[in-house]
Enzyme design. Sequence first.
Site, PDB file in Angstrom:
ATOM      1  N   GLU A  53       0.996  -1.639  -0.339  1.00 45.30           N
ATOM      2  CA  GLU A  53      -0.395   0.121  -0.140  1.00 45.30           C
ATOM      3  C   GLU A  53       0.886   1.122  -0.001  1.00 45.30           C
ATOM      4  OE1 GLU A  53      -3.364  -0.426  -0.139  1.00 45.30           O
ATOM      5  OE2 GLU A  53      -3.071   1.720  -0.839  1.00 45.30           O
ATOM      6  N   CYS A  84       4.039  -2.484  -8.196  1.00 46.77           N
ATOM      7  CA  CYS A  84       3.035  -2.070  -7.806  1.00 46.77           C
ATOM      8  C   CYS A  84       3.138  -0.973  -6.905  1.00 46.77           C
ATOM      9  CB  CYS A  84       2.578  -3.080  -7.539  1.00 46.77           C
ATOM     10  SG  CYS A  84       0.379  -2.796  -7.394  1.00 46.77           S
ATOM     11  N   HIS A 184       3.258  -7.657 -10.510  1.00 49.81           N
ATOM     12  CA  HIS A 184       4.535  -8.323  -9.380  1.00 49.81           C
ATOM     13  C   HIS A 184       4.970  -9.998 -10.520  1.00 49.81           C
ATOM     14  CE1 HIS A 184       2.017  -6.507  -6.018  1.00 49.81           C
ATOM     15  NE2 HIS A 184       0.821  -6.204  -6.047  1.00 49.81           N
ATOM     16  N   GLU A 186       6.901 -10.976  -8.714  1.00 51.26           N
ATOM     17  CA  GLU A 186       8.157 -11.830  -7.248  1.00 51.26           C
ATOM     18  C   GLU A 186       7.380 -12.615  -7.112  1.00 51.26           C
ATOM     19  OE1 GLU A 186       6.369  -8.652  -7.665  1.00 51.26           O
ATOM     20  OE2 GLU A 186       5.698  -8.219  -5.580  1.00 51.26           O
TER      21      GLU A 186
END
Length: 203
Positions: A53, A84, A184, A186
């Site tokens: 976030e 992101c 993402h 990852e």
Amino acid sequence: MRIGVLGYQGGVYEHVYMLRRALEELGYTGEVIVVKKPGQLEGLDGIVIPGGESTTMGVLARRTGVLERLRDSIRGGLPAMGTCAGAIMLAERVRDRVVGETGQPVIGAMRIEVVRNYFGRQRDSFEADLEVEGLDSPFRGVFIRSPAILSAEPPARITAWLDTGQAKVGVAAVQGPHIATAFHPELTGDTRIHRMWLRVIKK
Ligand code: GLN
């Protein structure tokens, strides 16, 4: 090499794991550390800002004094990879699809304009195969309440696009040694994007 992952929140250990694998696959010796204090930025060859976030991450980084230091280091040439929320942190211009200008604390090192939560509620999580510049086969993009990269000015450049049916929007960008992805990498087990970045920043 010494790579840091900004460690307040989000997909921190997923990046640590992927970076260690990528280093090994490339045959580079190096270590990956989790960064939470300004002193830990010392001697890094690169920093990863994970997904999570971006508002929370920005507030925590500001409170600990890391944000200012990181901003100076990255603007001074420390290579950064942001995924992101991390891409939002790296962007010079940030808007939210619903609330507009966010005024949130960011690093602002890449000449890109991002819109948070671009894909809205119906599609706030999805996957898509992406053509990413520099990779010879598609990369599975995992999008979780992701931003879109709506524009890039030189020296930044969009390196992957997603066609939503309504618009074609940027989902990855590079600027010198920095890379930002709206998705993402990852979370896929595919280390190609991490490897690509490590190859670029290797001295
Ligand atoms: N929506 C989040 C933000 O605006 C990003 C989501 C993510 O990193 N998966 O910061």
